[in-house]
Design an enzyme around this catalytic site. Structure first.
Site, PDB file in Angstrom:
ATOM      1  CB  SER A 286       1.148 -29.316  28.105  1.00 44.33           C
ATOM      2  OG  SER A 286       1.534 -28.630  29.255  1.00 44.33           O
ATOM      3  CE  LYS A 311      -1.890 -25.984  28.660  1.00 49.32           C
ATOM      4  NZ  LYS A 311      -1.092 -25.866  29.899  1.00 49.32           N
ATOM      5  CD  GLN A 315      -2.453 -23.334  31.987  1.00 52.12           C
ATOM      6  OE1 GLN A 315      -2.045 -24.471  31.796  1.00 52.12           O
ATOM      7  NE2 GLN A 315      -2.396 -22.401  31.049  1.00 52.12           N
TER       8      GLN A 315
END
Length: 530
Positions: A286, A311, A315
């Site tokens: 991420s 990733k 979100q």
């Protein structure tokens, strides 16, 4: 139940007021009506709240692997590491033999201020004995955490002191640091280990940079191994200290989320311009991949290690009326060259998604760069040097370092999985703290002179035997050197602070060693950077 229905009806009303009279709003109304029927007409008593929670979990489970439901009880625990603080008494602790042991008081925290020391045993909290009651970590959190300004009365058993000591501690905000270590790895070469990208990471990073620059740092290693990510803003703001202003760091885009570009910008000081190495591994995800990808795409530094997790989904945290929330995927991350970071996934198949690392291991990808294959459609070129890079499955390093498993044995694995190495280290330091502090008053003296002897190792093996892990002489011979290194690092952590663990263990880490070699032989690798 009325509150629950009111909340659903409110959501429905918002759908209508926004003019969203479509299938989504009709489905929302359909679900509300279903809940009304269920609550008012079902033959037996049911827990409607739990059924609704289960329905949300099931729906999200049919989507991507990172859209999740978080219960009201778990919201605070999940947010604390990213917010960068919690409220409590400020101690690192462990539970050994059903006794709460202070590993270290947090520097500047309320416990340190009143005189709590490493090795102290907390035997009573607010008049209630806590030994021999089957104490668990969540129990300790409930007892010691609480609103800032409230008091906690504890009784302490301190080695060599009688009777028990009474302390009154006033709770305060306690920092959760996202930088594990910042030190000079070699003359001129700084090292910063980041464990997450939280609200406080930017300031921690600036403090670390300034500290190392005062120690005459000219080159920098940033270690992102096992950094699972965190806040997008934290990653791109940190990139502003490494890239010149105006460089695209990352952009996000989704079906209902227009493209949003994030550029490096002036953050109150000139960016660091020395030679730069980023260390990654399969646990880097991420926000870690955002930073590593931007550095690689702009040819600003060299990425060393292994392919990152992959990733690349964004979100949003969306609150629900009862205090719970969902983390819903709304967009994807893209690096400056347009690479998608996200690895492939099947909707609703979380098990397959998280078994990817096992598959990498089985395919030999963690040991041999030639085992990694990308289709031509995922090829990109960097923005300055036009070197080949890949998208669609994490960040592939410029220089591959295989996973070192030469020291691994099943016996070592049992010791690690059981947590006995950490437990033994705390127990051993606790028993020898005064002698160690006297003999090794500073870390530099300890690191140069202290060695984990065979006799200390034998104590570890006996400790493990007392907890039903039998000795394995073959495994011991395979893992002996690694066990000594781990113990020396853990002893240093207990004696001098958490960051000193890395100063010990990095010296045998292949990715760290390769990073130093890259910096010291920069001309050999200059084709990889500006």
């Amino acid at each position: 139940m009325k509150k629950l229905l009111s909340a659903f009806l409110l959501v429905f009303a918002l759908f209508l007021s926004a003019g969203a009279q479509n299938n989504s709003s009709f489905s929302a109304y359909k679900f509300v009506r279903f809940i009304q029927y269920l609550s008012g007409n079902y033959v037996d008593t049911i827990n409607v709240n739990q059924l609704v929670d289960d329905a949300i979990v099931e729906i999200l489970g049919q989507l991507d692997p990172h859209s999740i439901y978080i219960s009201k009880e778990d919201v605070q625990a999940m947010n604390e590491p990213l917010e960068g603080n919690f409220e409590g008494i400020g101690v690192e602790f462990n539970i050994l033999n059903d006794t709460l042991i202070v590993v270290n008081p947090i520097s500047g925290g309320p416990s340190e201020r009143v005189g709590i020391m490493a090795g102290d045993r907390i035997v009573e909290i607010n008049g209630k004995p806590i030994t021999n009651i089957g104490l668990k970590i969540p129990d300790v959190h409930k007892l010691l955490r609480g609103p800032k300004g409230t008091r906690v009365d504890v009784k302490i058993l301190r080695k060599g002191v009688s009777p028990l000591l009474d302390f009154t501690i006033i709770r305060d905000k306690i920092p959760i640091y996202s930088i594990d270590a910042a030190y000079m790895a070699r003359p001129g070469v700084g090292y910063i280990k980041i464990n997450r990208f939280a609200a406080t990471t930017e300031q921690e990073f600036v403090d670390a940079l300034e500290k190392l620059e005062k120690e005459k740092m000219t080159d920098l290693i940033i270690d992102l191994r096992n950094n699972g990510g965190g806040f997008l803003n934290s990653a791109y703001e940190l990139a502003s200290y490494l890239l010149e202003p105006g460089k695209l760091v990352v952009y996000t885009q989704g079906r209902n989320s227009p493209r949003t570009d994030y550029f490096s910008h002036f953050r109150g000081r000139k960016p660091f311009r020395g030679r730069l190495v980023i260390i990654t591994d399969e646990g880097s995800a991420s926000a870690s991949e955002i930073l590593a990808g931007a550095i690689q795409d702009w040819d600003r530094g060299i990425v060393v290690g292994r392919r990152t997790f992959g990733k690349g989904l964004v979100q949003n945290q969306l609150p629900l009326p009862d205090g719970s929330m969902i983390r819903l995927t709304v967009a994807k991350y893209y690096t400056p060259t347009g690479r998608a970071i996200q690895k492939p996934y099947k909707m609703g198949d979380v098990k397959d998604y998280y078994s990817d690392l096992d598959k990498r291991y089985s395919r030999g990808e963690l040991f041999n760069q030639d085992s990694i294959h990308f289709p031509d459609s995922l090829k990109y070129t960097t923005l300055v040097k036009k070197k080949l890079v890949y998208g669609g499955g994490g960040i592939m390093p410029d220089i591959f370092v295989p996973l070192d498993t030469a020291y691994y044995s099943e016996y070592y694995g049992k010791l690690v999985r059981s947590g006995l190495i950490n437990q033994f280290a705390i127990t051993w330091v606790d028993a020898n703290r005064e002698l160690l502090k006297k003999k090794y008053p500073k870390f530099e003296v300890y690191n140069k002179s202290f060695e984990v002897t065979d006799a200390i190792l034998d104590e570890l093996f006996s400790y493990a035997e007392s907890r039903q892990i039998a000795r394995d002489n073959t495994g011991i011979q395979t893992s002996k050197a690694e066990l000594k290194l781990q113990l020396k690092g853990l002893f240093a952590q207990s004696l001098f602070g958490s960051g000193f663990y890395y100063q010990v263990t990095n010296e045998r880490n292949e990715s760290f060693i390769k990073s130093l070699e890259v910096i010291s032989n920069w001309t050999r690798y200059k084709h990889l950077v500006q």
